[in-house]
Design a protein around this motif. Structure first.
Motif, short mmCIF file in Angstrom:
data_model
loop_
_atom_site.label_atom_id
_atom_site.label_comp_id
_atom_site.label_asym_id
_atom_site.label_seq_id
_atom_site.Cartn_x
_atom_site.Cartn_y
_atom_site.Cartn_z
N SER A 96 16.18 -34.84 -2.59
CA SER A 96 15.14 -35.14 -3.20
C SER A 96 14.17 -35.90 -1.91
O SER A 96 12.93 -36.24 -2.07
CB SER A 96 15.78 -36.38 -3.52
OG SER A 96 16.52 -36.39 -4.49
N ALA A 97 14.51 -36.53 -0.86
CA ALA A 97 14.04 -36.74 0.11
C ALA A 97 12.93 -35.95 0.75
O ALA A 97 12.05 -35.66 0.87
CB ALA A 97 15.10 -37.06 1.09
N LEU A 98 13.51 -34.53 0.79
CA LEU A 98 12.90 -32.97 2.06
C LEU A 98 12.06 -32.73 0.66
O LEU A 98 10.70 -32.53 1.05
CB LEU A 98 13.67 -31.94 1.45
CG LEU A 98 13.40 -31.11 2.10
CD1 LEU A 98 13.72 -30.85 3.84
CD2 LEU A 98 14.71 -29.50 2.51
N ILE A 102 10.33 -34.98 -1.27
CA ILE A 102 9.18 -35.82 -1.36
C ILE A 102 7.89 -35.68 0.00
O ILE A 102 7.18 -35.73 0.11
CB ILE A 102 9.72 -37.07 -1.46
CG1 ILE A 102 10.27 -37.89 -2.76
CG2 ILE A 102 8.51 -38.61 -1.46
CD1 ILE A 102 10.51 -38.71 -2.90
N SER A 103 9.40 -35.58 0.93
CA SER A 103 8.93 -35.17 2.25
C SER A 103 8.01 -34.47 2.33
O SER A 103 6.52 -34.66 3.38
CB SER A 103 9.09 -35.17 3.83
OG SER A 103 10.79 -35.89 3.05
N LEU A 104 8.22 -32.95 2.04
CA LEU A 104 7.49 -32.03 1.45
C LEU A 104 5.58 -32.27 1.21
O LEU A 104 4.96 -31.82 1.54
CB LEU A 104 8.13 -30.89 1.12
CG LEU A 104 9.19 -29.97 2.19
CD1 LEU A 104 10.00 -28.97 0.45
CD2 LEU A 104 8.81 -29.34 3.07
N MET A 110 4.93 -34.99 1.20
CA MET A 110 3.81 -36.12 2.34
C MET A 110 3.24 -34.94 3.24
O MET A 110 1.70 -35.27 3.19
CB MET A 110 4.87 -36.99 2.28
CG MET A 110 4.07 -38.41 3.42
SD MET A 110 5.05 -38.81 3.93
CE MET A 110 6.06 -38.26 5.23
N GLY A 111 3.90 -34.03 3.63
CA GLY A 111 3.08 -33.12 4.84
C GLY A 111 2.12 -32.36 4.04
O GLY A 111 1.22 -31.99 4.76
N ILE A 148 2.18 -41.92 3.02
CA ILE A 148 3.06 -42.34 3.36
C ILE A 148 3.99 -43.76 3.57
O ILE A 148 5.09 -43.68 3.23
CB ILE A 148 2.82 -42.78 5.07
CG1 ILE A 148 2.46 -41.27 6.25
CG2 ILE A 148 3.68 -42.86 6.09
CD1 ILE A 148 1.75 -41.29 7.12
N VAL A 206 5.19 -42.68 0.44
CA VAL A 206 6.79 -42.44 0.44
C VAL A 206 7.37 -42.82 0.78
O VAL A 206 8.86 -42.64 0.20
CB VAL A 206 6.14 -41.04 0.71
CG1 VAL A 206 7.78 -40.86 1.99
CG2 VAL A 206 5.64 -39.74 0.72
N LEU A 207 7.15 -43.86 1.43
CA LEU A 207 8.21 -44.77 2.20
C LEU A 207 9.00 -45.58 0.97
O LEU A 207 10.39 -45.60 0.98
CB LEU A 207 7.96 -45.69 3.06
CG LEU A 207 7.57 -44.86 4.55
CD1 LEU A 207 7.04 -46.03 5.45
CD2 LEU A 207 9.16 -44.63 5.24
N LEU A 219 11.49 -43.32 -0.91
CA LEU A 219 12.54 -42.80 -0.15
C LEU A 219 13.52 -44.14 -0.50
O LEU A 219 14.75 -43.84 -0.70
CB LEU A 219 12.25 -42.38 1.33
CG LEU A 219 11.58 -41.40 1.51
CD1 LEU A 219 11.10 -41.21 2.82
CD2 LEU A 219 11.93 -40.22 0.71
#
Lengths: 485, 616
Positions: A397-399, A401-403, A405-406, B19, B22-23, B26
């Motif tokens: 999930s974190a991956l 979301i990070s994608l 965000m990227g 950011i 997203v934080l 997380l």
């Protein structure tokens, strides 16, 4: 505008394309997981949802390719035309006789059903870009601003009439672009304040402080108003020596604190009355300074204090009189005021269970029980993130979301490097739409934002949404590829 | 295009907002997925319908393979609250023969998380337990009317004989504390509460099986989880073979009817307990099904305390049976030899202290002293032992040497029988007397312990074990009631010899004394025509009428049975102890009683001792 034929493949931003491809592939696997029934997996069968989604993905890639091959000037040239066609289409859809799940937003063409609302975002973004790019455009000019608002609000209204409130709210994300283009921050600031006051005021309105007189909700909001007015006064009114701000902070904040202590330990009284008096004092002081120094900033702070008060005290009325019962319940459940796992809170509760049960590494692909056994409704469309949370765990999930965000941060960078205002406005429109979808969809699945039915880009099952997002993204990539350098 | 750097800075605001959001996501993910286990449990209880398959409990046989305890089908009714749609409570109550108040209380208790920590409206909860086949049949016919209710087949215990209740014990629904101690148990499970049902619970219960079914959001079963990879078949409990001879046990219980007391018989060579009678007793068959609670309460309130297993929980002054242990100690320590004689003219008289004795020739040596149960002889023996300053230095050292002998014979601590609740009895040491007499005491002060009075107390099991030790001439094996566990070795505790501190040769001398007690002393009543019985009577003084005791074994050369009989307030040892001991030995060694002895048995069975129940 510099544009060199044949250099598209060299100039196109491969980072974004890479992120896009990864997200789409992850999305396909999620649809496989979410739509899988016990038995032999047959993800490539065209009759299954996974098979169909694969087909949509194939079409999207083709679509992306075509868009990149087209000339970039096409979009600038035909922006208004596209926008007009979409408006007509949206208008026509209102009278669409086919209803799917109480919504008229689908146009059925033989075996394919399309949702014009998904494509209208693209057209609106183009139209906004073109309009703001006009040489005479100035954000501060009322006529221009009204036109911009009109471009945004017209499709929004038409979509609301199709009973697709969720899709309509996406158009609010364009305000982020407007902010970048020079819209005063006050609008965003007021909007965020309004939402926060509304949520805090409502959520804690029924909770009473130990003095048994003061409501926590009212108290918190008024404290926020006092502190924010001190901040605004310091930031905008007397930049050199923020004495006034210090006084407001000291007297307002200190008075509130003393009042709360006095009420809790000596004689119970409604602290909010004291706070209202303090607000009145702040307004009078600011008015005095305004009259003496004739500085407009004072006026705005006064407006903020009075406006906040009026807004806050009218939310009660709005909540009870304006909102429809199902919306009220949704908000109440979301705010944690009502705990009703079997009723309105069912979706969110089950989706939290699904995600929470994933743990660090998840249960493994196709091993999720919550999603396999259909405990989560809409699990391959709006609630598809549950499948990722359950089967891929925190890491997966974190991956994802990070994608996202990227991708969004990359789009900001790309937008900022545009040479034309048209490109930048369009880029910001695209990233704002992604951001809004990400914020609302994942927030909803995690139980943080209200249940608003909008898809997660590239993940949720459905051709229209996938195509819509692909067009949005690739048109921007095409515009970006045409830059000089 | 002109650039507005002031506005360009706003990209940081927008990027920052992305950011931050997203934080927040997380952190939320972290708290949902890593910090909390609740969601995992929730998902499991959503999706998994765990069907428990109960194993059959091990059955219990006696030493001659007679079936003592077996299983009978019974039915539990369980309920999944979420599945109840419309409940016709009146109909339900009538069908199950319960009152509406009971029903309401049952539901309330079920939902009370303090009483039922595992409650969930989505899982099977025990509603009623142990319905008979007939009651259940009625309910089964109407089951379709009560969605959410299920029938689960279980077994209940049944007993072939009305005997051995204290040894066999019983099972009952687990309590909250049982569940806290062992996670194996869930509400509605049964656990051994008394007797071997409790001490061999782990072997008897087997292992529950589990079938994990997948249930979708609409409650439909979607097959086995992972194709049954995690399913477990139940493992049946292990059968037990007791060392008990159920016929001997029955005779013992018969003989003690209307009396308070116990009989313990042990096979000396193995330590196997042949019978363990505690009177009054109760019918084990009353402790099954739903009446258990009611009947248990009646028994618990009975002033005769039938639930008390006196054979291992009753501690009594052993009286003269204890003299054998004294003789052994004095011989080993060299205080006396077989030739040593002590005077006894109507008792032990020294420095104004008098311990009475009965008429017999004087002075006496050891064997006649044992035969006639002379008090004087053993008083002198202890007096000289405690007073032997040259040998021990102080009375304290002498006393603790004496204590060590007693402990080596199995007194003063629980022997370790495989039944719950065994008492240790009491063997005093020097510090006990130092405390009681402030250090100023000598052999005379404590003289009564030499004849099994005073501070000394033993359990009937310890007295029987003394008999077994003498029969074995110097060792015993920890007494135990379970002879064999199906497919499992007995604990080594029950196979190892435990030697006392006394040499074998000295035991022979005591055996001679016990033999002559039967031939011409206090135990003449135990003399069987063709069996060489050895015995020792005991008449233990106490506040009321004396307790009647007997300790013995037979045959002398190759002992097969050692026995202790203890009848509270039975008077002289020869009145109850000796004849009961005789009958038990005869029954065990010959398989049946002679016709004359059958008459005697009936006569003893019908004799009653008046205990004046209000005193208890």
């Amino acid at each position: 505008m510099g544009y060199m034929r044949g250099s598209v493949w060299k100039n196109v931003d491969w980072w974004t394309i890479g992120l896009y491809l990864i997200l789409v592939i992850c999305g396909w696997f999620s649809v496989c997981g979410a739509s899988y029934n016990y038995g032999e997996p047959n993800f490539f069968d065209i009759t299954t949802r996974a098979g169909k989604q694969l087909m949509w993905i194939g079409c999207s890639l083709g679509l992306g390719f075509v868009i990149l091959m087209l000339e970039d000037r096409v979009y600038d040239t035909y922006a208004y035309l596209l926008y007009s066609i979409m408006i007509l289409l949206l208008f026509g859809t209102i009278f669409n006789p086919h209803e799917i799940k109480g919504s008229r937003s689908w146009i059925v063409l033989g075996p394919v059903s399309l949702q014009p609302a998904e494509f209208a975002k693209f057209a609106t973004a183009l139209a906004l870009g073109k309009y703001i790019n006009e040489y005479t455009f100035q954000m501060q000019r009322t006529r221009n601003l009204i036109t911009v608002l009109g471009i945004i609000l017209l499709p929004m209204a038409l979509i609301i009439l199709q009973k697709e409130t969720g899709s309509a709210l996406v158009y609010l994300s364009f305000f982020l672009m407007l902010y970048r283009e020079g819209m005063t921050g006050t609008v965003l600031f007021s909007g965020i304040c309004a939402v926060v006051f509304f949520i805090v005021g409502l959520k804690f309105s029924a909770e009473i402080m130990p003095d048994e007189m003061t409501s926590w909700g009212e108290f918190s909001v008024l404290t926020l108003v006092i502190l924010l007015s001190a901040f605004l006064a310091g930031r905008y009114c007397q930049r050199q020596s923020p004495k006034l701000a210090a006084y407001i902070f000291g007297i307002g904040g200190g008075g509130t604190l003393l009042g709360a202590l006095f009420s809790n330990y000596v004689i119970p009284l409604n602290v909010c009355h004291l706070q209202l008096a303090l607000c009145g004092g702040i307004v009078l002081t600011l008015a005095f300074f305004y009259l003496r120094e004739r500085l407009r900033a004072y006026f705005y702070v006064i407006l903020f204090v009075i406006g906040s008060g009026i807004f806050f005290f009218s939310t009660d009325y709005v909540f009870n009189q304006v909102l429809e019962p199902h919306q009220k319940i949704r908000i109440e459940v979301l705010l944690g005021m009502k705990d009703d796992p079997a009723g309105a809170g069912y979706n969110v509760n089950q989706s939290k269970i699904a995600i929470g049960s994933g743990g660090l590494f998840g249960k493994g692909f196709l091993n999720g029980t919550q999603t396999k056994l259909k405990y989560v409704p809409e699990q391959d469309t709006d609630f598809i993130f549950c499948t990722i949370g359950e089967e891929q765990g925190f890491v997966g999930s974190a991956l994802v979301i990070s994608l996202f965000m990227g991708l969004i941060l990359r789009l900001i960078a790309l937008s900022e490097r545009q040479e034309s205002r048209f490109g930048r406005v369009y880029g910001y429109c695209v990233l704002s739409i992604f951001f809004f979808h990400l914020f609302i969809n994942i927030g909803m699945v995690l139980g943080l934002t209200p249940v608003i039915g909008i898809p997660l880009p590239f993940f949720s099952y459905g051709g229209s949404s996938l195509w819509g997002f692909t067009i949005l993204l690739f048109v921007f990539l095409r515009i970006d590829a045409a830059r000089e350098k | 295009m002109e650039r507005n750097y002031d506005l360009e800075k706003r990209k940081y605001v927008i990027g920052g907002a992305v950011i931050v959001i997203v934080l927040i996501f997380l952190i939320r993910l972290l708290s949902l997925q890593i910090m909390s286990e609740d969601y995992k449990k929730n998902a499991d209880s959503n999706a998994f319908l765990k069907k428990i398959q109960y194993p059959s409990r091990g059955v219990i046989y006696d030493r001659n393979d007679k079936l003592l305890v077996y299983n009978q089908a019974a039915y539990d009714i369980t309920v999944i609250m979420k599945e109840i749609t419309e409940l016709d409570t009146m109909d339900l109550c009538q069908t199950l023969k319960i009152s509406p108040e009971f029903l309401r209380k049952k539901f309330r208790d079920m939902k009370d998380r303090r009483l039922n920590p595992g409650y969930s409206p989505y899982t099977n909860q025990v509603f009623l337990t142990q319905l008979s086949a007939e009651d259940c049949g009625v309910f089964q016919e109407k089951l379709f009317k009560f969605p959410g209710f299920y029938i689960q087949r279980r077994t209940i215990r049944q007993y072939t004989y009305n005997a051995g209740a204290h040894i066999l014990g019983d099972i009952a629904e687990v309590s909250k504390s049982d569940m806290e101690k062992d996670e194996y148990y869930i509400p509605g499970d049964f656990i051994g509460k008394l007797g071997v049902e409790r001490s061999y619970e782990k072997q008897l219960r087997g292992e529950k099986g589990i079938e994990i079914l997948l249930r979708d959001a609409r409650g439909r079963i979607q097959g086995n989880y992972m194709d049954g990879k995690f399913d477990k078949a139940p493992v049946a409990g292990k059968n037990l073979r007791l060392s008990l001879d159920i016929e001997l046990q029955e005779l013992g219980e018969r003989l003690l009817e209307g009396k308070i007391g116990s009989i313990v018989a042990i096979e000396p060579s193995t330590g196997e307990v042949l019978c363990l009678v505690s009177s009054p007793t109760y019918d084990p068959r009353k402790m099954v099904e739903r009446n258990r609670g009611k009947n248990h309460l009646i028994l618990a309130r009975d002033p005769w305390k039938p639930l008390l297993n006196r054979a291992i929980m009753g501690t009594y002054p052993p009286g003269s049976t204890f003299k054998t242990s004294q003789a052994l100690t004095f011989l080993q320590e060299g205080i006396i030899t077989t030739q040593t004689s002590y005077p006894c003219f109507g008792g032990f008289n020294f420095r104004g202290l008098h311990v009475g004795c009965h008429g017999h020739p004087s002075p006496l040596s050891l064997i006649p002293a044992l035969a006639t149960s002379c008090n004087g002889y053993f008083c002198w023996g202890l007096y000289y032992m405690i007073g032997a300053r040259k040998k021990y230095g102080t009375v304290q050292k002498a006393m603790n040497t004496w204590r060590d002998y007693m402990v080596s014979m199995g007194f003063g601590y629980p022997l370790g029988i495989d039944l719950p609740g065994e008492k240790r009895g009491f063997i005093p040491n020097a510090s006990v007397y130092d405390k009681a007499y402030r250090g100023s005491w000598n052999g005379l002060t404590i003289i009564s312990i030499s004849i099994g009075q005073g501070e000394v107390t033993l359990t009937p099991l310890q007295i029987a074990n003394l008999g077994a030790t003498i029969a074995n001439r110097g060792y015993f094996i920890t007494p135990h009631v379970v002879k064999e566990i199906e497919g499992e070795q007995l604990d080594t505790l029950y196979t190892q010899k435990r030697y006392t501190m006394v040499d074998r040769s000295h035991y022979e001398e005591v055996v001679q004394g016990m033999r002559s007690a039967v031939l011409g002393g206090t135990c003449r009543g135990a003399n069987l025509p063709d069996i060489e019985v050895c015995g020792k009577t005991g008449t233990a003084q106490n506040r009321g009428k004396d307790h009647s005791a007997f300790m013995g074994f037979a045959p002398m050369k190759d002992p097969k049975i050692a026995i202790a009989v203890y009848v509270e307030n039975g008077g002289f040892g020869a009145v109850y102890g000796v004849p009961i001991g005789r009958l038990m030995i005869e029954k065990y060694l010959k398989g049946k009683l002679s016709p004359e002895d059958e008459v005697m048995a009936t006569e003893i069975q019908n004799r009653r001792i008046d205990y004046g129940i209000h005193e208890r």
